[in-house]
Design an enzyme around this catalytic site. Structure first.
Site, PDB file in Angstrom:
ATOM      1  CB  CYS A  85       7.612  29.143  -3.012  1.00 43.40           C
ATOM      2  SG  CYS A  85       7.074  28.678  -1.335  1.00 43.40           S
ATOM      3  CG  HIS A  91       9.653  33.267  -1.269  1.00 38.61           C
ATOM      4  ND1 HIS A  91       8.838  33.292  -2.379  1.00 38.61           N
ATOM      5  CD2 HIS A  91       9.059  32.434  -0.393  1.00 38.61           C
ATOM      6  CE1 HIS A  91       7.784  32.512  -2.178  1.00 38.61           C
ATOM      7  NE2 HIS A  91       7.898  31.966  -0.978  1.00 38.61           N
TER       8      HIS A  91
END
Length: 493
Positions: free
Chosen positions: A338, A439
């Site tokens: 991310c 994630h």
């Protein structure tokens, strides 16, 4: 409502334990925390469909997602209607019922909380309407009386919703007697009357030695002793609520592959790394500020962050950028997740000042991509096949920003099949630097095993989801053995 005498006394874990224990008894149970402050978040469904009838998604605190799992139900935005995600020392991104309201200095947020109370109460009422029992978690200390007038999560909420309150104190940190008696001294008569008793958490040793202390607490407060929860040694098998957990010793796992994770100032969703830390063939270490990245590191992982440009500057301030570049020159591997993926690119731009002062910051330049922080936020649950590895990938996307550049022509992942397949992330030309927005990648057992093999490590037969579920069951067993849950349930109303 479970209120604490301080932050990090174990409220989230105790609520999760009670959620699973009462769910096992056949009750419909829901968790609730009006306001959470954490950069560990999870994707949750909005109970109200969008205009086209499709289910929309928002975000809530990771702890409430775990508590929902303890109740064996999907997480909902109503379980945590207000989420504060710290971006600076004095301000946070404010998320209301899953959607970003904007960035707000603490002083301004303190004044605007009154306006959030209707939504907070509405979310609680929705959960009450569908459940036999709602277990409400307070935030920080319920005795911070200087905040009482604008409180939306402790005693003012308890008063507005007519909630009985149990006080929880962590004896492992010391000062339990003073914390509970001090709470009583600070609370108003009306708030004191709302307290139905206190619970001692994280006790080690012979409790008979502390029983006189409990009698003293009750003598000074009039509050009954509801029980003691002894130390639960499998707590590290459940995701931590926030970065306070990283202040404790930061090396996990077994021996073999050495993984280093720089402890960023605004680190977010670091539970992405829990599955790697659980692998017996992996030694995972969070590198604290003031320390270099160890020379024997095999893989450096740059985790998520709530303020990408700020944490690029942290990398440079700590000299970690030099360590990372030297690591790559010597044949080491780097993974960005991310915001960590964004940091690996050439530049991160924030023209609207969404994560801090407007401007741009040079990245590490290890991937040929550029990122611009944008107001729209991607919130996607994933359960797909990665066509490149051939493995199932579960997880979620949760980010602001759009990444472009030639580096995306060599994606790390190809998610989905057929016409719905899409590339995700990037891989450097030598294959040693990878990054993606997903994630939870390493929570997918087959994908994690495949990745460990590609980096030359030994994969195990670890079933991470089963491990987490076993820990929840053990936690429920633990609280059943330590507390009189029938008596506790009778205190609810």
């Amino acid at each position: 409502m479970i209120q604490g005498t301080a932050s990090d006394v174990g409220k989230s874990m105790v609520v999760a334990a009670l959620c699973r224990a009462y769910t096992r008894r056949g009750l419909i149970v829901r968790p609730y925390k009006a306001q959470n402050m954490s950069n560990n978040a999870a994707v949750a469904a909005d109970c109200d469909p969008g205009p086209d009838g499709a289910v929309t998604h928002g975000e809530i605190g990771r702890a409430q997602a775990l508590q929902a799992r303890a109740c064996k139900v999907p997480p909902s935005i109503h379980m945590n209607p207000v989420l504060l995600k710290p971006q600076t020392d004095i301000g946070s991104q404010v998320v209301l019922r899953g959607r970003v309201l904007g960035n707000c200095p603490a002083r301004i947020y303190h004044k605007m909380r009154h306006a959030l109370m209707p939504a907070v109460l509405d979310s609680l009422r929705r959960l009450q309407a569908e459940a036999d029992l709602v277990i409400v978690e307070g935030a920080g200390s319920g005795a911070e009386v200087y905040l009482r007038s604008s409180d939306i999560t402790n005693m003012r909420l308890a008063e507005s919703a007519d909630l009985p309150v149990a006080i929880l104190s962590d004896i492992d940190r010391g000062g339990t007697m003073a914390a509970i008696v001090g709470s009583h001294a600070l609370l108003s008569e009306a708030d004191r009357a709302r307290v139905v008793g206190y619970i001692i958490n994280k006790f080690r040793g012979d409790f008979s030695l502390f029983e006189p202390g409990c009698r003293t607490i009750t003598e000074h407060t009039g509050w009954p002793f509801l029980g003691v929860i002894r130390w639960f040694d499998r707590a590290d098998r459940l995701p931590a609520e926030d970065s306070l957990a990283l202040e404790r010793p930061a090396e996990f796992g077994g021996r073999g592959l050495n993984v280093a994770v720089p402890r960023l100032s605004r680190i977010a969703n670091f539970d992405d790394l829990d599955p790697l830390a659980a692998e017996p063939g992996v030694s995972l270490k969070f590198v604290q500020p003031g320390n270099p990245i160890p020379a024997d590191t095999d893989v450096i992982i740059l985790p998520g962050s709530k303020a990408t440009r700020t944490d690029i500057n942290v990398l440079r301030k700590e000299g970690w950028d030099v360590d990372i570049l030297a690591h790559v020159r010597h044949g080491g591997r780097v993974v960005g997740l991310c915001a960590g993926f964004q940091m690996l690119g050439k530049v991160v731009r924030d023209p609207l000042g969404l994560e801090g002062p407007a401007g741009e910051t040079a990245g590490l330049g290890l991937l040929d991509v550029e990122t611009e922080i944008t107001p729209d936020k991607q919130l996607i649950d994933l359960d797909v096949t990665d066509r490149i590895s051939g493995q199932r990938v579960t997880g979620y996307e949760m980010h602001m920003g759009r990444t472009i550049g030639p580096g995306l022509d060599k994606p790390w992942l190809m998610l989905g099949n057929g016409a719905n397949a899409r590339p995700e992330g990037a891989v450097s030309s030598d294959g040693r630097v990878t990054g993606a927005y997903v994630h939870g990648l390493f929570g997918s057992d087959a994908f994690r095993a495949h990745w460990l093999t590609t980096v030359g490590a030994q994969a195990s037969a670890l079933d991470f989801e089963a491990r987490t579920e076993a820990a929840l069951e053990a936690l429920a067993d633990h609280v059943e053995a330590n507390l009189d849950l029938d008596a506790l349930l009778k205190l609810a109303r």
